[in-house]
Scaffold this active site. Structure first.
Site, PDB file in Angstrom:
ATOM      1  N   HIS A 209       2.945  69.338   4.250  1.00  0.00           N
ATOM      2  CA  HIS A 209       2.515  69.148   2.860  1.00  0.00           C
ATOM      3  C   HIS A 209       3.071  70.217   1.925  1.00  0.00           C
ATOM      4  O   HIS A 209       2.834  70.159   0.730  1.00  0.00           O
ATOM      5  CB  HIS A 209       0.992  69.172   2.779  1.00  0.00           C
ATOM      6  CG  HIS A 209       0.419  70.542   3.032  1.00  0.00           C
ATOM      7  ND1 HIS A 209       0.219  71.030   4.299  1.00  0.00           N
ATOM      8  CD2 HIS A 209       0.035  71.531   2.185  1.00  0.00           C
ATOM      9  CE1 HIS A 209      -0.273  72.257   4.225  1.00  0.00           C
ATOM     10  NE2 HIS A 209      -0.387  72.584   2.952  1.00  0.00           N
TER      11      HIS A 209
HETATM   12  C1  UD1 Z   1      -3.052  72.859  -1.783  1.00  0.00           C
HETATM   13  C2  UD1 Z   1      -2.760  74.364  -1.819  1.00  0.00           C
HETATM   14  C3  UD1 Z   1      -2.018  74.759  -0.538  1.00  0.00           C
HETATM   15  C4  UD1 Z   1      -2.807  74.340   0.686  1.00  0.00           C
HETATM   16  C5  UD1 Z   1      -3.139  72.865   0.609  1.00  0.00           C
HETATM   17  C6  UD1 Z   1      -4.035  72.465   1.740  1.00  0.00           C
HETATM   18  C7  UD1 Z   1      -2.288  75.479  -3.951  1.00  0.00           C
HETATM   19  C8  UD1 Z   1      -1.237  76.007  -4.817  1.00  0.00           C
HETATM   20  N1  UD1 Z   1      -1.879  74.695  -2.940  1.00  0.00           N
HETATM   21  O1  UD1 Z   1      -1.819  72.157  -1.757  1.00  0.00           O
HETATM   22  O2  UD1 Z   1      -1.851  76.162  -0.508  1.00  0.00           O
HETATM   23  O3  UD1 Z   1      -2.046  74.608   1.822  1.00  0.00           O
HETATM   24  O4  UD1 Z   1      -3.814  72.573  -0.631  1.00  0.00           O
HETATM   25  O5  UD1 Z   1      -3.987  71.099   2.006  1.00  0.00           O
HETATM   26  O6  UD1 Z   1      -3.447  75.742  -4.154  1.00  0.00           O
HETATM   27  N2  UD1 Z   1      -4.027  64.783  -3.840  1.00  0.00           N
HETATM   28  C9  UD1 Z   1      -4.757  63.646  -3.639  1.00  0.00           C
HETATM   29  N3  UD1 Z   1      -6.069  63.795  -3.259  1.00  0.00           N
HETATM   30  C10 UD1 Z   1      -6.667  65.003  -3.092  1.00  0.00           C
HETATM   31  C11 UD1 Z   1      -5.901  66.149  -3.311  1.00  0.00           C
HETATM   32  C12 UD1 Z   1      -4.578  66.030  -3.683  1.00  0.00           C
HETATM   33  O7  UD1 Z   1      -4.262  62.532  -3.769  1.00  0.00           O
HETATM   34  O8  UD1 Z   1      -7.855  65.034  -2.740  1.00  0.00           O
HETATM   35  C13 UD1 Z   1      -2.587  64.641  -4.214  1.00  0.00           C
HETATM   36  C14 UD1 Z   1      -2.338  64.645  -5.700  1.00  0.00           C
HETATM   37  O9  UD1 Z   1      -1.305  63.749  -5.970  1.00  0.00           O
HETATM   38  C15 UD1 Z   1      -1.860  66.044  -5.968  1.00  0.00           C
HETATM   39  C16 UD1 Z   1      -1.133  66.409  -4.688  1.00  0.00           C
HETATM   40  O10 UD1 Z   1      -1.865  65.740  -3.658  1.00  0.00           O
HETATM   41  O11 UD1 Z   1      -1.036  66.134  -7.085  1.00  0.00           O
HETATM   42  C17 UD1 Z   1      -1.086  67.895  -4.404  1.00  0.00           C
HETATM   43  O12 UD1 Z   1      -2.390  68.441  -4.401  1.00  0.00           O
HETATM   44  P1  UD1 Z   1      -2.664  69.982  -4.798  1.00  0.00           P
HETATM   45  O13 UD1 Z   1      -4.102  70.262  -4.648  1.00  0.00           O
HETATM   46  O14 UD1 Z   1      -2.039  70.307  -6.097  1.00  0.00           O
HETATM   47  O15 UD1 Z   1      -1.829  70.784  -3.754  1.00  0.00           O
HETATM   48  P2  UD1 Z   1      -1.729  70.645  -2.169  1.00  0.00           P
HETATM   49  O16 UD1 Z   1      -0.357  70.185  -1.847  1.00  0.00           O
HETATM   50  O17 UD1 Z   1      -2.870  69.865  -1.660  1.00  0.00           O
HETATM   51  N1  UDP Z   2      -6.734  69.201   9.448  1.00  0.00           N
HETATM   52  C1  UDP Z   2      -7.707  68.205   9.596  1.00  0.00           C
HETATM   53  N2  UDP Z   2      -7.321  66.898   9.524  1.00  0.00           N
HETATM   54  C2  UDP Z   2      -6.028  66.526   9.314  1.00  0.00           C
HETATM   55  C3  UDP Z   2      -5.060  67.543   9.169  1.00  0.00           C
HETATM   56  C4  UDP Z   2      -5.445  68.867   9.240  1.00  0.00           C
HETATM   57  O1  UDP Z   2      -8.872  68.517   9.815  1.00  0.00           O
HETATM   58  O2  UDP Z   2      -5.759  65.321   9.243  1.00  0.00           O
HETATM   59  C5  UDP Z   2      -7.167  70.622   9.455  1.00  0.00           C
HETATM   60  C6  UDP Z   2      -6.467  71.504  10.463  1.00  0.00           C
HETATM   61  O3  UDP Z   2      -7.188  71.532  11.664  1.00  0.00           O
HETATM   62  C7  UDP Z   2      -6.463  72.858   9.774  1.00  0.00           C
HETATM   63  C8  UDP Z   2      -6.488  72.544   8.295  1.00  0.00           C
HETATM   64  O4  UDP Z   2      -6.803  71.157   8.197  1.00  0.00           O
HETATM   65  O5  UDP Z   2      -7.650  73.594  10.060  1.00  0.00           O
HETATM   66  C9  UDP Z   2      -5.150  72.826   7.687  1.00  0.00           C
HETATM   67  O6  UDP Z   2      -5.098  72.340   6.391  1.00  0.00           O
HETATM   68  P1  UDP Z   2      -3.755  72.189   5.605  1.00  0.00           P
HETATM   69  O7  UDP Z   2      -2.634  72.031   6.534  1.00  0.00           O
HETATM   70  O8  UDP Z   2      -3.989  71.118   4.595  1.00  0.00           O
HETATM   71  O9  UDP Z   2      -3.675  73.557   4.794  1.00  0.00           O
HETATM   72  P2  UDP Z   2      -3.046  74.991   5.115  1.00  0.00           P
HETATM   73  O10 UDP Z   2      -3.694  75.516   6.328  1.00  0.00           O
HETATM   74  O11 UDP Z   2      -1.564  74.819   5.266  1.00  0.00           O
HETATM   75  O12 UDP Z   2      -3.346  75.785   3.902  1.00  0.00           O
END
Ligand code: UD1
Ligand code: UDP
Length: 441
Positions: A209
């Site tokens: 992601h």
């Molecule tokens: C965010 C964090 C990242 C973390 C990740 C965990 C920042 C800068 N990024 O990234 O560090 O690793 O979360 O997963 O804080 N969206 C949905 N539904 C949701 C949430 C997001 O559809 O519930 C979609 C939207 O199109 C959105 C995109 O995902 O624009 C990105 O979401 P965003 O929260 O901006 O960043 P992440 O990539 O989730």
């Molecule tokens: N995870 C989950 N379900 C999923 C994918 C990931 O529960 O389908 C959990 C995983 O075990 C880990 C956390 O989500 O603890 C990681 O989240 P993510 O990769 O979104 O964020 P990051 O750790 O990179 O910030």
């Protein structure tokens, strides 16, 4: 004492859950503030259920958006709540925009911030997370640091050793506790039951992601080209919403979804995900948390990044950085599948993130800080003391604490002849080179 937690995304809920639980057990007053950055049920609500923690007292509902908009809205919402609730300390976790917003607001309001998972550095300022974690560290008062390596990062940036506390990572607490529950419960997610995981050969768990991967067509295409060739494995891919959106935008989703060995499913709950991971042969990921969980569960990890703020996993031998390089991905996956000795070595890497008692340590420390009045942040009332920055080699048996009181000094860095090391109070400094501030009064 009142503790407030600011969180906003899936990994923050998972890694704060053991602390929230511990605060509850200790019957300390707490509030939970959700920024609303993640809002889909499978990215947020399900985790409060799976991890058995109370749902948030506040949800700021910032939703998705640009960094500026998202962070600005969070700051406004967090400030309003904190002015009303006046907690003694605010906890933030990791490196998301919630951490940046929470720490900045508290810094200006003179509310103590406890940064959980502080001190990680990828040294890559193109990552939004690197900016977030650095700024959060600047605004924090207590640092709950997973490893000595990360503590040394903070020392090297000039942070005082006094508030750096090495605790391990709460992801280990969450992982140990919930994997046991998951094993007893079995899979709940229908898509996993249908896949019949237990009868599949070679399961590869894929998650990605990171903006620097999935928002860049060339990188994501390289990764997909490698996936297409991995026909000897069952790739299970719980897809992050960001990734789904980007693959659809680039016109890559359908082709990938149609491949027989690739199983794309929606993001799954924590218990299902842990159970799935524990049954897998390897993990291919750009996730931070998953790099940690892989080494905790003895599953080899290949990380789809060019750098990591979790280098301990690499030096321990449980994780290899493969970037988005097709050849490196294929070579390493095939090695793990076909070279038993290589795979076993990765599996037996020592987990650097502790024994699963990080949350307990963190809450104990917060209580101690509170009882000693150190959480009250007030303007200084003593005239500033000048100091001289010095470096010397120690040639006697003397501990850090003893040296500091004898010399009226604060030790900054310690070099043990081989590497920088963290100066705990009781460390014997004999034969070590130290740098320190000597106060001139
Ligand atoms: C965010 C964090 C990242 C973390 C990740 C965990 C920042 C800068 N990024 O990234 O560090 O690793 O979360 O997963 O804080 N969206 C949905 N539904 C949701 C949430 C997001 O559809 O519930 C979609 C939207 O199109 C959105 C995109 O995902 O624009 C990105 O979401 P965003 O929260 O901006 O960043 P992440 O990539 O989730
Ligand atoms: N995870 C989950 N379900 C999923 C994918 C990931 O529960 O389908 C959990 C995983 O075990 C880990 C956390 O989500 O603890 C990681 O989240 P993510 O990769 O979104 O964020 P990051 O750790 O990179 O910030």
């Amino acid at each position: 004492m009142k503790i407030a937690t600011v969180l906003g995304t899936r990994p923050e809920i998972i890694k704060m859950a053991p602390i929230i639980d511990e605060i509850n057990k200790k019957k300390i007053n707490q509030i939970i503030i959700h920024t609303g950055q993640h809002y889909d049920e499978e990215m947020s609500d399900n985790f409060f259920r799976d991890l058995e923690i109370p749902t948030p007292d506040y949800n700021i509902q910032v939703g998705s958006g640009t960094h500026g908009k998202q962070t600005g809205r969070m700051m406004e919402g967090i400030e309003e709540i904190l002015l009303k609730e006046t907690p003694d300390i605010v906890l933030v976790q990791g490196d998301t925009n919630a951490v940046l917003a929470g720490a900045l607001v508290c810094g200006k309001l003179h509310i103590a911030v406890g940064h959980v998972e502080a001190g990680l550095r990828s040294f890559d300022m193109t990552m939004p997370e690197e900016i977030n974690r650095r700024v959060a560290d600047i605004c924090s008062s207590i640092y709950f640091i997973p490893t000595e390596n990360s503590a040394v990062n903070l020392l090297a940036e000039g942070f005082s050793r006094k508030n750096l506390i090495i605790t391990g990572n709460t992801v280990v607490d969450a992982c140990f506790r919930h994997l046991e529950i998951a094993k007893k419960r079995g899979f709940e997610e229908e898509s996993l039951k249908q896949l019949d995981i237990d009868n599949m050969d070679n399961i590869l768990i894929l998650t990605m992601h990171r903006a620097e991967n999935v928002d860049v067509k060339e990188r994501v295409t390289n990764i997909i080209e490698a996936l297409k060739e991995l026909i000897d494995v069952n790739v299970i891919f719980p897809i992050h919403p960001r990734t789904k959106n980007m693959l659809e935008k680039f016109g890559l989703f359908e082709e990938l979804n149609n491949l027989e060995h690739i199983h794309i499913i929606k993001p799954i709950g924590y218990l299902d995900f842990l159970l799935l991971t524990s049954k897998s042969t390897l993990i291919l990921t750009d996730s931070g948390g998953l790099q940690e969980e892989a080494i905790t569960m003895n599953v080899p990890a290949l990380t789809l990044r060019y750098n990591t703020e979790r280098p301990e996993t690499v030096t321990a031998g449980g994780n290899i950085l493969v970037g988005s390089n097709r050849k490196a991905i294929l070579e390493n996956v095939n090695k793990i599948l076909n070279d038993k000795e290589f795979a076993d070595k990765m599996k037996s890497a020592t987990n650097p993130y502790g024994q699963g008692n990080a949350a307990k340590k963190i809450v104990e420390e917060i209580k101690e800080y509170y009882n000693n009045g150190i959480l009250n942040i007030t303007a200084p009332e003593e005239i500033m003391t000048s100091f001289t920055r010095k470096m010397t080699k120690i040639t006697e048996d003397i501990t850090v604490n003893e040296f500091e009181s004898k010399e009226n000094a604060l030790i900054r860095m310690v070099f043990d002849g081989n590497k920088m090391t963290f100066p705990t109070n009781e460390l014997n400094l004999n034969e070590m080179i130290i740098s320190y501030d000597k106060f001139n009064n």
